[in-house]
Write a protein that holds these residues in place. Structure first.
Motif, PDB file in Angstrom:
ATOM      1  N   PRO A   1     -15.742  10.145   5.507  1.00 20.72           N
ATOM      2  CA  PRO A   1     -15.348  11.352   4.842  1.00 20.72           C
ATOM      3  C   PRO A   1     -15.388  11.219   3.341  1.00 20.72           C
ATOM      4  CG  PRO A   1     -13.860  11.374   6.688  1.00 20.72           C
ATOM      5  CD  PRO A   1     -14.525   9.921   6.617  1.00 20.72           C
ATOM      6  N   LYS A   2     -15.718  12.382   2.720  1.00 23.40           N
ATOM      7  CA  LYS A   2     -15.922  12.017   1.284  1.00 23.40           C
ATOM      8  C   LYS A   2     -14.382  12.577   0.681  1.00 23.40           C
ATOM      9  CE  LYS A   2     -19.934  11.070   0.177  1.00 23.40           C
ATOM     10  NZ  LYS A   2     -20.411   9.907  -0.690  1.00 23.40           N
ATOM     11  N   GLU A   3     -13.437  12.852   1.672  1.00 19.99           N
ATOM     12  CA  GLU A   3     -12.136  13.089   0.980  1.00 19.99           C
ATOM     13  C   GLU A   3     -11.153  12.322   1.723  1.00 19.99           C
ATOM     14  OE1 GLU A   3     -11.593  15.310  -1.301  1.00 19.99           O
ATOM     15  OE2 GLU A   3     -13.569  15.960  -1.512  1.00 19.99           O
ATOM     16  N   PRO A   4     -10.017  12.317   1.352  1.00 16.80           N
ATOM     17  CA  PRO A   4      -8.917  11.441   2.026  1.00 16.80           C
ATOM     18  C   PRO A   4      -8.673  12.003   3.274  1.00 16.80           C
ATOM     19  CG  PRO A   4      -8.377  11.963  -0.357  1.00 16.80           C
ATOM     20  CD  PRO A   4      -9.421  12.554  -0.062  1.00 16.80           C
ATOM     21  N   ALA A   5      -8.743  10.850   4.166  1.00 19.24           N
ATOM     22  CA  ALA A   5      -8.539  11.364   5.759  1.00 19.24           C
ATOM     23  C   ALA A   5      -7.373  10.438   6.508  1.00 19.24           C
ATOM     24  CB  ALA A   5      -9.949  11.461   6.475  1.00 19.24           C
ATOM     25  N   VAL A   6      -7.298   9.252   5.925  1.00 17.26           N
ATOM     26  CA  VAL A   6      -6.448   8.201   6.331  1.00 17.26           C
ATOM     27  C   VAL A   6      -5.202   8.054   5.289  1.00 17.26           C
ATOM     28  CG1 VAL A   6      -6.023   6.026   7.339  1.00 17.26           C
ATOM     29  CG2 VAL A   6      -8.042   7.376   7.968  1.00 17.26           C
ATOM     30  N   ARG A   7      -4.027   8.084   5.522  1.00 18.25           N
ATOM     31  CA  ARG A   7      -2.988   7.439   4.726  1.00 18.25           C
ATOM     32  C   ARG A   7      -2.535   5.981   5.112  1.00 18.25           C
ATOM     33  NH1 ARG A   7       0.419  11.405   5.217  1.00 18.25           N
ATOM     34  NH2 ARG A   7       0.066  12.244   2.950  1.00 18.25           N
ATOM     35  N   VAL A   8      -2.634   4.958   4.473  1.00 18.44           N
ATOM     36  CA  VAL A   8      -2.503   3.725   4.939  1.00 18.44           C
ATOM     37  C   VAL A   8      -0.745   3.347   4.236  1.00 18.44           C
ATOM     38  CG1 VAL A   8      -2.968   1.331   4.857  1.00 18.44           C
ATOM     39  CG2 VAL A   8      -4.847   3.149   5.006  1.00 18.44           C
ATOM     40  N   LEU A   9      -0.121   3.194   5.373  1.00 20.31           N
ATOM     41  CA  LEU A   9       1.406   2.617   4.584  1.00 20.31           C
ATOM     42  C   LEU A   9       1.563   1.163   4.545  1.00 20.31           C
ATOM     43  CD1 LEU A   9       3.740   4.781   7.209  1.00 20.31           C
ATOM     44  CD2 LEU A   9       2.626   5.477   4.944  1.00 20.31           C
TER      45      LEU A   9
ATOM     46  N   ALA B   1       0.611  -3.851  -5.457  1.00 15.67           N
ATOM     47  CA  ALA B   1       0.042  -2.204  -5.011  1.00 15.67           C
ATOM     48  C   ALA B   1      -0.967  -2.024  -5.774  1.00 15.67           C
ATOM     49  CB  ALA B   1       1.353  -1.350  -5.230  1.00 15.67           C
ATOM     50  N   LYS B   2      -2.213  -1.528  -4.858  1.00 15.59           N
ATOM     51  CA  LYS B   2      -3.267  -1.112  -5.707  1.00 15.59           C
ATOM     52  C   LYS B   2      -3.761   0.256  -5.022  1.00 15.59           C
ATOM     53  CE  LYS B   2      -4.537  -6.152  -6.001  1.00 15.59           C
ATOM     54  NZ  LYS B   2      -5.585  -7.022  -5.683  1.00 15.59           N
ATOM     55  N   PRO B   3      -4.632   0.896  -5.728  1.00 18.54           N
ATOM     56  CA  PRO B   3      -5.114   2.167  -5.048  1.00 18.54           C
ATOM     57  C   PRO B   3      -6.284   1.955  -4.083  1.00 18.54           C
ATOM     58  CG  PRO B   3      -5.837   1.883  -7.448  1.00 18.54           C
ATOM     59  CD  PRO B   3      -4.809   0.898  -7.094  1.00 18.54           C
ATOM     60  N   PRO B   4      -6.807   2.640  -3.469  1.00 22.09           N
ATOM     61  CA  PRO B   4      -7.764   2.410  -2.418  1.00 22.09           C
ATOM     62  C   PRO B   4      -9.384   2.266  -3.328  1.00 22.09           C
ATOM     63  CG  PRO B   4      -7.336   4.703  -2.141  1.00 22.09           C
ATOM     64  CD  PRO B   4      -6.410   3.969  -2.869  1.00 22.09           C
ATOM     65  N   GLY B   5      -9.856   1.083  -3.344  1.00 23.22           N
ATOM     66  CA  GLY B   5     -11.193   0.878  -3.971  1.00 23.22           C
ATOM     67  C   GLY B   5     -11.051  -0.486  -4.657  1.00 23.22           C
TER      68      GLY B   5
ATOM     69  N   TRP C   1     -12.058   7.951   1.559  1.00 22.68           N
ATOM     70  CA  TRP C   1     -11.564   8.540   2.538  1.00 22.68           C
ATOM     71  C   TRP C   1      -9.956   8.192   2.642  1.00 22.68           C
ATOM     72  CZ3 TRP C   1     -10.286   4.803   5.887  1.00 22.68           C
ATOM     73  CH2 TRP C   1     -10.699   3.347   5.794  1.00 22.68           C
ATOM     74  N   GLN C   2      -9.560   7.382   1.738  1.00 23.94           N
ATOM     75  CA  GLN C   2      -8.248   6.565   2.127  1.00 23.94           C
ATOM     76  C   GLN C   2      -7.442   6.915   0.769  1.00 23.94           C
ATOM     77  OE1 GLN C   2      -7.093   1.936   1.968  1.00 23.94           O
ATOM     78  NE2 GLN C   2      -8.460   2.502   3.403  1.00 23.94           N
ATOM     79  N   VAL C   3      -5.966   6.809   1.450  1.00 20.81           N
ATOM     80  CA  VAL C   3      -4.838   6.929   0.302  1.00 20.81           C
ATOM     81  C   VAL C   3      -3.946   5.960   0.629  1.00 20.81           C
ATOM     82  CG1 VAL C   3      -2.898   8.153  -0.497  1.00 20.81           C
ATOM     83  CG2 VAL C   3      -5.003   9.417   0.119  1.00 20.81           C
ATOM     84  N   ARG C   4      -3.390   5.257  -0.327  1.00 21.55           N
ATOM     85  CA  ARG C   4      -2.587   4.094   0.133  1.00 21.55           C
ATOM     86  C   ARG C   4      -1.086   4.491  -0.231  1.00 21.55           C
ATOM     87  NH1 ARG C   4      -5.917  -1.452  -1.541  1.00 21.55           N
ATOM     88  NH2 ARG C   4      -7.663  -1.115  -0.071  1.00 21.55           N
ATOM     89  N   ALA C   5      -0.310   4.488   0.719  1.00 18.60           N
ATOM     90  CA  ALA C   5       1.044   4.642   0.517  1.00 18.60           C
ATOM     91  C   ALA C   5       2.039   3.553   0.275  1.00 18.60           C
ATOM     92  CB  ALA C   5       1.596   5.694   1.549  1.00 18.60           C
ATOM     93  N   TYR C   6       2.970   3.706  -0.466  1.00 19.77           N
ATOM     94  CA  TYR C   6       3.743   2.382  -0.747  1.00 19.77           C
ATOM     95  C   TYR C   6       5.372   2.988  -0.541  1.00 19.77           C
ATOM     96  CZ  TYR C   6      -0.372   0.132  -1.996  1.00 19.77           C
ATOM     97  OH  TYR C   6      -1.501  -0.157  -2.164  1.00 19.77           O
TER      98      TYR C   6
ATOM     99  N   VAL D   1       5.501   5.794  -3.934  1.00 18.88           N
ATOM    100  CA  VAL D   1       4.451   6.318  -4.375  1.00 18.88           C
ATOM    101  C   VAL D   1       3.172   6.196  -3.558  1.00 18.88           C
ATOM    102  CG1 VAL D   1       5.012   5.484  -6.968  1.00 18.88           C
ATOM    103  CG2 VAL D   1       3.613   3.997  -5.292  1.00 18.88           C
ATOM    104  N   GLU D   2       2.293   7.198  -3.898  1.00 13.60           N
ATOM    105  CA  GLU D   2       0.906   7.032  -3.264  1.00 13.60           C
ATOM    106  C   GLU D   2      -0.182   6.966  -4.102  1.00 13.60           C
ATOM    107  OE1 GLU D   2       0.798   9.915   0.651  1.00 13.60           O
ATOM    108  OE2 GLU D   2       0.797  11.030  -1.226  1.00 13.60           O
ATOM    109  N   MET D   3      -1.046   6.137  -3.834  1.00 15.19           N
ATOM    110  CA  MET D   3      -2.105   5.662  -4.872  1.00 15.19           C
ATOM    111  C   MET D   3      -3.339   6.453  -4.331  1.00 15.19           C
ATOM    112  SD  MET D   3      -1.354   2.032  -6.344  1.00 15.19           S
ATOM    113  CE  MET D   3       0.435   1.693  -7.187  1.00 15.19           C
ATOM    114  N   TRP D   4      -4.270   7.061  -5.050  1.00 12.14           N
ATOM    115  CA  TRP D   4      -5.395   7.783  -4.660  1.00 12.14           C
ATOM    116  C   TRP D   4      -6.653   7.155  -5.218  1.00 12.14           C
ATOM    117  CZ3 TRP D   4      -4.707  12.494  -1.782  1.00 12.14           C
ATOM    118  CH2 TRP D   4      -3.360  12.856  -1.528  1.00 12.14           C
ATOM    119  N   PRO D   5      -7.841   7.441  -4.558  1.00  8.01           N
ATOM    120  CA  PRO D   5      -9.042   6.909  -4.797  1.00  8.01           C
ATOM    121  C   PRO D   5      -9.503   6.989  -6.321  1.00  8.01           C
ATOM    122  CG  PRO D   5      -9.495   8.449  -2.799  1.00  8.01           C
ATOM    123  CD  PRO D   5      -7.839   8.621  -3.295  1.00  8.01           C
ATOM    124  N   ASP D   6      -9.099   8.224  -6.964  1.00  7.95           N
ATOM    125  CA  ASP D   6      -9.292   8.060  -8.293  1.00  7.95           C
ATOM    126  C   ASP D   6      -8.318   7.381  -9.306  1.00  7.95           C
ATOM    127  OD1 ASP D   6      -7.182   9.616  -8.088  1.00  7.95           O
ATOM    128  OD2 ASP D   6      -7.924  11.487  -8.989  1.00  7.95           O
TER     129      ASP D   6
END
Length: 328
Positions: free
Chosen positions: A136-144, A155-159, A189-194, A199-204
């Motif tokens: 997907p082009k939009e966030p679909a999975v939140r990774v804890l 801690a790093k954003p998805p990318g 398609w991913q958001v990384r949550a800590y 915090v949550e970190m987004w693809p942008d």
């Protein structure tokens, strides 16, 4: 959005899972552990205990693997010794080079035995994608991910940052002039949550608050919570038996509490040298003798110093390991 907990079976990720089991953290849809098939027995025993605790809360832990890092490392060394340079995710051995210098082999093991195995799990199991199907082009999975405040830099954003070349004009001979630049490659398609950092970190690369457990936790806070809620339960430090990033204190602990596992590490340390032709590990034009310990002597004769904290490479696993997976 599906939520997936990346379980390393160390202190921080075990805390997140047990918080979810007790209803103090939103229950994840999936929990995944990536197995290198060369962890100490105490880690596998702890993983089985976590599975039992998770099952009581209706949570299933899935295990993924791409194979045995021990077997693959030795097989690769033998192939390399015969002149076969097949690709392998190398372990960062310390190397005494033939020219008198010292160095380390490139480190790819976490990426290919942990991160890529889990990424494939996200795509196939969580998103249900078939090989070649676009994500997907939009966030679909939140990774804890269980990174605590004392390791916030991990801690790093998805990318990832990639190097690219861009044309900036012509030179005096009419040829193209280029320069390198760093370009951010987001995982859309991913958001990384800590959760331990709130915090949550987004693809942008944006960061938003995500306060789900109340307050920011250090590793010591996790240990304190575990001792209070699961008294007498010892959580081992998760890492491969052969990992060169172990501190001397960790090697001493293994030797004194689990001599069979230490003997296995000693055996591997010898095998990896014997597997290379003439004992030579190679990186680029340099060649030398590989060792598991930074003193570059056989593991069984190392004079371990528990006060030795300054390390080559990226530091002790539990303090400075940069990829956000090993040791959690």
């Amino acid at each position: 959005m599906k939520t997936v907990l990346s379980l390393g079976a160390g202190v921080q990720s075990s805390t997140l899972l047990l918080l979810a089991c007790r209803g103090e953290l939103p229950k994840p849809d999936h929990v995944v552990f990536s197995d290198t098939q060369f962890e100490p027995p105490e880690v596998y025993a702890h993983l089985e205990w976590l599975k039992d605790e998770a099952a009581k809360a209706g949570i299933t832990i899935d295990t993924v693997t791409v194979g045995s890092i021990k077997r693959d490392a030795i097989d690769f060394a033998r192939r390399r010794g015969r002149g076969d340079v097949s690709r392998y995710a190398s372990i960062p051995f310390y190397v005494a080079n033939n020219d008198g210098t010292q160095g380390m082999m490139p480190r790819q093991c976490t990426k290919e035995y942990k991160l890529e195995a889990i990424d494939k799990y996200h795509r196939r199991t969580v998103l249900g994608l078939k090989p070649g199907q676009r994500a997907p082009k939009e966030p679909a999975v939140r990774v804890l991910i269980g990174i605590s405040d004392d390791e916030r830099h991990r801690a790093k954003p998805p990318g990832w940052w990639a190097s690219e070349q861009e044309e900036i004009g012509e030179n005096l001979f009419g040829g193209a002039m280029v320069r390198k630049r760093k370009v951010w490659k987001p995982v859309h398609w991913q958001v990384r949550a800590y959760p331990l950092l709130n915090v949550e970190m987004w693809p942008d690369q944006s960061v938003t608050d995500w306060d789900v457990i109340g307050g920011i936790w250090t590793r010591a806070d996790c240990v304190k919570w575990l001792e209070k809620n699961f008294p007498g339960r010892k959580v081992p430090k998760s890492a491969c038996i052969c990992c060169p990033y172990r501190s001397d204190a960790e090697w001493i602990h293994m030797r004194e509490t689990d001599p069979e596992t230490f003997a296995e590490a000693v055996s591997f340390d010898h095998e990896i040298r014997e597997a290379y032709r003439d004992g030579q590990a190679r990186r680029g034009f340099l060649a030398g003798v590989p060792y598991t310990h930074r003193t570059m002597v056989p593991l069984e004769v190392v004079e371990f110093d528990p006060n030795r904290t300054k390390r080559k490479g990226c530091g002790a696993l539990w303090d400075e390991e940069p990829d956000g997976m090993c040791g959690l």
